[in-house]
Write a protein that holds these residues in place. Structure first.
Motif, PDB file in Angstrom:
ATOM      1  N   THR A 115       0.816  -1.105  -0.072  1.00 32.44           N
ATOM      2  CA  THR A 115       0.087  -0.206   0.066  1.00 32.44           C
ATOM      3  C   THR A 115       0.775   1.288  -0.045  1.00 32.44           C
ATOM      4  O   THR A 115       1.945   1.391   0.713  1.00 32.44           O
ATOM      5  CB  THR A 115      -0.965   0.156   1.079  1.00 32.44           C
ATOM      6  N   ALA A 116       0.465   2.144  -0.805  1.00 31.72           N
ATOM      7  CA  ALA A 116       1.215   3.516  -0.779  1.00 31.72           C
ATOM      8  C   ALA A 116       0.284   4.853  -0.626  1.00 31.72           C
ATOM      9  O   ALA A 116      -1.086   4.361  -1.068  1.00 31.72           O
ATOM     10  CB  ALA A 116       2.087   3.710  -1.902  1.00 31.72           C
ATOM     11  N   GLN A 117       0.884   5.701  -0.294  1.00 28.76           N
ATOM     12  CA  GLN A 117       0.043   6.943  -0.129  1.00 28.76           C
ATOM     13  C   GLN A 117       0.582   8.204  -0.903  1.00 28.76           C
ATOM     14  O   GLN A 117       1.954   8.401  -0.440  1.00 28.76           O
ATOM     15  CB  GLN A 117      -0.302   7.288   1.254  1.00 28.76           C
ATOM     16  N   THR A 118       0.227   8.647  -1.694  1.00 30.34           N
ATOM     17  CA  THR A 118       0.608   9.637  -2.576  1.00 30.34           C
ATOM     18  C   THR A 118      -0.024  11.019  -2.228  1.00 30.34           C
ATOM     19  O   THR A 118      -1.342  10.944  -2.667  1.00 30.34           O
ATOM     20  CB  THR A 118       1.005   9.376  -3.751  1.00 30.34           C
ATOM     21  N   PRO A 119       0.411  12.126  -1.966  1.00 28.49           N
ATOM     22  CA  PRO A 119      -0.369  13.325  -2.074  1.00 28.49           C
ATOM     23  C   PRO A 119      -0.560  13.897  -3.570  1.00 28.49           C
ATOM     24  O   PRO A 119       0.348  13.520  -4.221  1.00 28.49           O
ATOM     25  CB  PRO A 119       0.650  14.392  -1.370  1.00 28.49           C
ATOM     26  N   THR A 120      -1.452  14.744  -3.615  1.00 29.37           N
ATOM     27  CA  THR A 120      -1.707  15.401  -4.691  1.00 29.37           C
ATOM     28  C   THR A 120      -0.717  16.811  -5.004  1.00 29.37           C
ATOM     29  O   THR A 120      -0.035  17.193  -4.058  1.00 29.37           O
ATOM     30  CB  THR A 120      -3.180  16.100  -4.943  1.00 29.37           C
ATOM     31  N   ASN A 121      -0.393  17.414  -5.920  1.00 32.95           N
ATOM     32  CA  ASN A 121       0.570  18.550  -6.003  1.00 32.95           C
ATOM     33  C   ASN A 121      -0.236  19.431  -6.977  1.00 32.95           C
ATOM     34  O   ASN A 121      -1.125  19.160  -7.784  1.00 32.95           O
ATOM     35  CB  ASN A 121       1.802  18.084  -6.818  1.00 32.95           C
ATOM     36  N   ILE A 122       0.004  20.696  -6.725  1.00 35.33           N
ATOM     37  CA  ILE A 122      -0.479  21.563  -7.314  1.00 35.33           C
ATOM     38  C   ILE A 122       0.566  22.624  -8.105  1.00 35.33           C
ATOM     39  O   ILE A 122       1.465  23.017  -7.437  1.00 35.33           O
ATOM     40  CB  ILE A 122      -1.303  22.799  -6.220  1.00 35.33           C
TER      41      ILE A 122
ATOM     42  N   ASN B 144       6.454  22.870 -22.262  1.00 40.63           N
ATOM     43  CA  ASN B 144       7.100  23.833 -21.444  1.00 40.63           C
ATOM     44  C   ASN B 144       7.194  22.874 -19.858  1.00 40.63           C
ATOM     45  O   ASN B 144       6.635  22.105 -19.381  1.00 40.63           O
ATOM     46  CB  ASN B 144       6.438  25.129 -20.987  1.00 40.63           C
ATOM     47  N   ASP B 145       8.411  23.644 -19.112  1.00 40.84           N
ATOM     48  CA  ASP B 145       8.608  23.046 -17.812  1.00 40.84           C
ATOM     49  C   ASP B 145       7.422  23.539 -16.918  1.00 40.84           C
ATOM     50  O   ASP B 145       6.853  24.634 -17.271  1.00 40.84           O
ATOM     51  CB  ASP B 145       9.999  23.718 -17.162  1.00 40.84           C
ATOM     52  N   SER B 146       7.427  22.780 -15.788  1.00 43.38           N
ATOM     53  CA  SER B 146       6.254  23.388 -14.802  1.00 43.38           C
ATOM     54  C   SER B 146       6.988  23.089 -13.505  1.00 43.38           C
ATOM     55  O   SER B 146       7.953  22.440 -13.175  1.00 43.38           O
ATOM     56  CB  SER B 146       4.850  22.494 -15.227  1.00 43.38           C
ATOM     57  N   ILE B 147       6.395  23.776 -12.713  1.00 41.45           N
ATOM     58  CA  ILE B 147       6.612  23.797 -11.004  1.00 41.45           C
ATOM     59  C   ILE B 147       5.285  23.468 -10.106  1.00 41.45           C
ATOM     60  O   ILE B 147       4.684  24.189 -10.350  1.00 41.45           O
ATOM     61  CB  ILE B 147       7.468  24.882 -10.707  1.00 41.45           C
ATOM     62  N   SER B 148       5.683  22.608  -9.056  1.00 43.11           N
ATOM     63  CA  SER B 148       4.396  22.545  -8.405  1.00 43.11           C
ATOM     64  C   SER B 148       4.983  22.359  -6.884  1.00 43.11           C
ATOM     65  O   SER B 148       6.288  22.344  -6.691  1.00 43.11           O
ATOM     66  CB  SER B 148       3.764  21.217  -8.659  1.00 43.11           C
ATOM     67  N   VAL B 149       4.011  22.453  -6.249  1.00 37.91           N
ATOM     68  CA  VAL B 149       4.068  22.186  -4.651  1.00 37.91           C
ATOM     69  C   VAL B 149       3.305  20.858  -4.108  1.00 37.91           C
ATOM     70  O   VAL B 149       2.138  20.924  -4.721  1.00 37.91           O
ATOM     71  CB  VAL B 149       3.634  23.462  -3.647  1.00 37.91           C
ATOM     72  N   THR B 150       3.774  20.219  -3.632  1.00 37.42           N
ATOM     73  CA  THR B 150       3.195  18.822  -3.130  1.00 37.42           C
ATOM     74  C   THR B 150       2.578  19.254  -1.974  1.00 37.42           C
ATOM     75  O   THR B 150       2.922  19.668  -0.843  1.00 37.42           O
ATOM     76  CB  THR B 150       4.166  17.839  -3.025  1.00 37.42           C
ATOM     77  N   LEU B 151       1.243  18.759  -1.658  1.00 36.43           N
ATOM     78  CA  LEU B 151       0.543  19.050  -0.528  1.00 36.43           C
ATOM     79  C   LEU B 151       0.953  18.016   0.473  1.00 36.43           C
ATOM     80  O   LEU B 151       1.549  16.967   0.243  1.00 36.43           O
ATOM     81  CB  LEU B 151      -0.837  18.788  -0.980  1.00 36.43           C
TER      82      LEU B 151
ATOM     83  N   ALA C 175       1.507  13.773 -12.855  1.00 42.68           N
ATOM     84  CA  ALA C 175       1.836  12.660 -11.642  1.00 42.68           C
ATOM     85  C   ALA C 175       3.231  12.769 -11.631  1.00 42.68           C
ATOM     86  O   ALA C 175       3.602  12.252 -10.270  1.00 42.68           O
ATOM     87  CB  ALA C 175       1.240  11.211 -12.328  1.00 42.68           C
ATOM     88  N   CYS C 176       4.126  12.921 -12.388  1.00 48.99           N
ATOM     89  CA  CYS C 176       5.427  12.909 -12.202  1.00 48.99           C
ATOM     90  C   CYS C 176       5.947  13.810 -11.104  1.00 48.99           C
ATOM     91  O   CYS C 176       6.886  13.432 -10.400  1.00 48.99           O
ATOM     92  CB  CYS C 176       6.353  13.083 -13.519  1.00 48.99           C
ATOM     93  N   ARG C 177       5.163  14.798 -10.879  1.00 49.90           N
ATOM     94  CA  ARG C 177       5.510  15.718  -9.947  1.00 49.90           C
ATOM     95  C   ARG C 177       5.155  15.318  -8.235  1.00 49.90           C
ATOM     96  O   ARG C 177       5.621  15.924  -7.445  1.00 49.90           O
ATOM     97  CB  ARG C 177       5.006  17.122 -10.187  1.00 49.90           C
ATOM     98  N   SER C 178       4.176  14.248  -8.595  1.00 49.25           N
ATOM     99  CA  SER C 178       3.890  13.719  -6.963  1.00 49.25           C
ATOM    100  C   SER C 178       4.521  12.993  -6.465  1.00 49.25           C
ATOM    101  O   SER C 178       4.177  12.426  -5.321  1.00 49.25           O
ATOM    102  CB  SER C 178       2.284  13.330  -7.206  1.00 49.25           C
TER     103      SER C 178
ATOM    104  N   LEU D 229       4.573  28.153   4.434  1.00 53.81           N
ATOM    105  CA  LEU D 229       3.345  28.375   3.839  1.00 53.81           C
ATOM    106  C   LEU D 229       2.161  27.590   4.281  1.00 53.81           C
ATOM    107  O   LEU D 229       2.408  26.351   4.821  1.00 53.81           O
ATOM    108  CB  LEU D 229       3.712  27.870   2.334  1.00 53.81           C
ATOM    109  N   PHE D 230       0.927  27.885   4.176  1.00 55.81           N
ATOM    110  CA  PHE D 230      -0.321  27.181   4.352  1.00 55.81           C
ATOM    111  C   PHE D 230      -1.124  27.332   3.174  1.00 55.81           C
ATOM    112  O   PHE D 230      -1.274  28.306   2.473  1.00 55.81           O
ATOM    113  CB  PHE D 230      -1.269  27.801   5.384  1.00 55.81           C
ATOM    114  N   ILE D 231      -1.495  26.060   3.001  1.00 57.84           N
ATOM    115  CA  ILE D 231      -2.227  26.119   1.509  1.00 57.84           C
ATOM    116  C   ILE D 231      -3.948  25.692   1.915  1.00 57.84           C
ATOM    117  O   ILE D 231      -4.099  24.776   2.588  1.00 57.84           O
ATOM    118  CB  ILE D 231      -1.699  24.946   0.636  1.00 57.84           C
TER     119      ILE D 231
END
Lengths: 345, 345
Positions: free
Chosen positions: A10-17, A35-42, A163-166, A199-201
């Motif tokens: 079992t694995a648990q993976t957060p979403t990213n924004i 293009n490149d992209s940048i995200s923050v993982t929750l 998904a690659c960013r999560s 930071l708070f999301i």
């Protein structure tokens, strides 16, 4: 036990924004972005996917359940991920239970996959990002795959680009890559989750309805019809990405907020420039943006950044706990919860 | 009669709706645009401004009333128009009434101006376009100015950019021009109102509230902050303008509709790409677009083109009377008029 065993992980993976948005593929099958992209993982304690993968000689075929409902695995995206991860599967042994799976056995063995999202699916909250990242990560654990997170990210990418960013916490960059085979289109961690703990999301769920235009078809239509998309990808995003990396490294919230808001708006501008136009934000989204913009201006320096993915829901990034508390107060003031009487109607 | 005479002229000028949008100035004072634009002039019997200009030695100062309320003439835009037209004033004689105004008298004589719009003002229906065009035209008549419509258009342009396009009927092009003094930034008629008589224009007033962001400040902010605006002005609009002129010449409704819708959407995309973002369209505007797009696709060829100016109101251009009748039926179905009960609430 003979043929009756079942091996599970079992694995648990957060979403990213994304704070620098991914919108547009240069290769539809390999899922290579323009293009490149940048995200923050929750925080994985909050919005996340939990996936259990099981293998057993008793299983007759690969099957998957999403939120308790069986879904088809016949699509190319699932098939690509399963094929790529199976190719890398290695010997697995559980001496205690007398189970041994040879590398070659993985080709014949079937999988059962159960995945749950603890948040609305397909409502523009990156459910597919968390989902495919979790699937690939759980399978990698089950199959004793030796590849690192970046290498796994290139597999998860073939399920759903974002998904690659999560596969990492903190801030993550998806490097678009140059190779035709997509081997260099993968995610790297820019900073870990400890780097910018202030930071708070806050996610303001404007609507949990499924979106009318899927990200996949939406971005295909944008690539085909928007006369602004290529300009954004080639001229705007490369410079913006460099500035965003600097802002993150320096924990410079003012620059971070300015870039994140501008990039969210530009992504939705490209959607609007698509034929037929795609509207992900609605009047409530617009009101949230207007309130945040007014508040930030009245404070002289940004307190909150907003970003909207392929849906009307606002992802609000507050500079610190105090700003987050004020934000929630303001949201409750401007968007008062419905009274019982209202709900009865 | 002595000093008691009053000389008056009245003009009526329709509004115009851009099908290739003007958004962004390269010179704020002279009102010179960053790109060419093309518009259709509405029937003067419908949306129009009626302006009466009067001159009398009894008047102590220039004064103006808009929709019955006095407004200030001190702004640069009014001053520029009044100055430019006074420079071109010529001798006027009314022998019957014994009135003679020499060319030099116009500098000393004061004007009273009364202007009425028969539609909502500043709600994104180009009220300023009709207004300044009518003002300049009425003054030109009063002052016996010999300049032709194109030359007058360059004066009206200094009141409100899009006003230059309201001096002609039919389809009109505002040539952006190259000169620093703006002398070549003027309107020309592409085809007159007889050329494409099949077209029916329906304006769906979504809201008659005045817009929050004026066109003037909105386009200034777009020029300063949008990273897409210059690309649009330099790369997209020049090609689109050529295609639009062809579509109009050939009465090719399919091409006309595709270009008009795409250009409206791109203008709003640039507004969204502005910092802070500008939202002129609302959820109702989006719904109208979605219905029109679906209908056009289901028919196989466009029946209706939509275009939105700096407000939520839809300008819907139907290919012929039949399509217009169907459009009205559909609008009434999707947006049923409020019942009396609703209005009572």
């Amino acid at each position: 036990m003979g043929e009756k065993w079942v091996l599970m992980k079992t694995a648990q993976t957060p979403t990213n924004i994304a704070v620098i948005k991914y919108w547009g593929k240069r290769d539809e099958t390999l899922i290579l972005p323009v293009n490149d992209s940048i995200s923050v993982t929750l925080d994985p304690a909050h919005l996340c996917t939990t996936t259990t993968v099981a293998v057993s000689p008793a299983f007759q075929q690969d099957r998957m359940w999403l939120n308790g409902k069986e879904i088809s695995l016949s699509g190319g995206r699932y098939q690509n991920c399963l094929r790529e991860i199976r190719t890398r599967a290695r010997e697995v042994e559980d001496k205690e239970r007398g189970i041994k799976i040879e590398k070659k056995d993985w080709e014949k063995l079937h999988l059962h996959i159960a995945s749950y999202n603890n948040f609305p699916t397909a409502a523009g909250l990156a459910s597919s990002a968390a989902g495919f990242a979790c699937l690939v990560f759980a399978l990698a654990k089950l199959m004793n795959v030796s590849e690192d997170e970046s290498q796994l990210s290139a597999i998860a990418r073939q399920g759903s680009g974002s998904a690659c960013r999560s596969l990492f916490g903190g801030f993550v960059k998806w490097i678009m890559g140059k190779e035709d085979d997509g081997s260099d289109s993968l995610a790297v961690q820019l900073v870990d989750e400890k780097h910018w703990e202030d930071l708070f999301i806050i996610i303001a769920v404007v609507s949990s309805r499924q979106k009318e235009t899927s990200s996949t078809s939406g971005m295909r239509e944008s690539v085909e019809t928007s006369s602004l998309l290529q300009h954004r990808a080639k001229e705007v995003v490369p410079k913006r990405t460099i500035k965003m990396e600097e802002a993150i490294q320096n924990r410079d919230f003012a620059s971070f907020a300015k870039l994140a808001c501008a990039d969210s708006n530009q992504f939705h501008a490209v959607c609007l420039d698509t034929l037929p136009p795609i509207f992900y934000m609605n009047d409530t989204s617009h009101r949230i943006i207007s309130y945040v913009e007014k508040w930030n201006r009245s404070e002289g320096t940004p307190q909150v950044a907003y970003t909207f993915d392929a849906g009307p829901n606002a992802v609000l990034i507050a500079r610190d706990r105090k700003a987050a508390a004020q934000l929630i107060q303001r949201l409750l003031f401007y968007f008062p919860p419905k009274s019982d009487t209202d709900l009865d109607r």
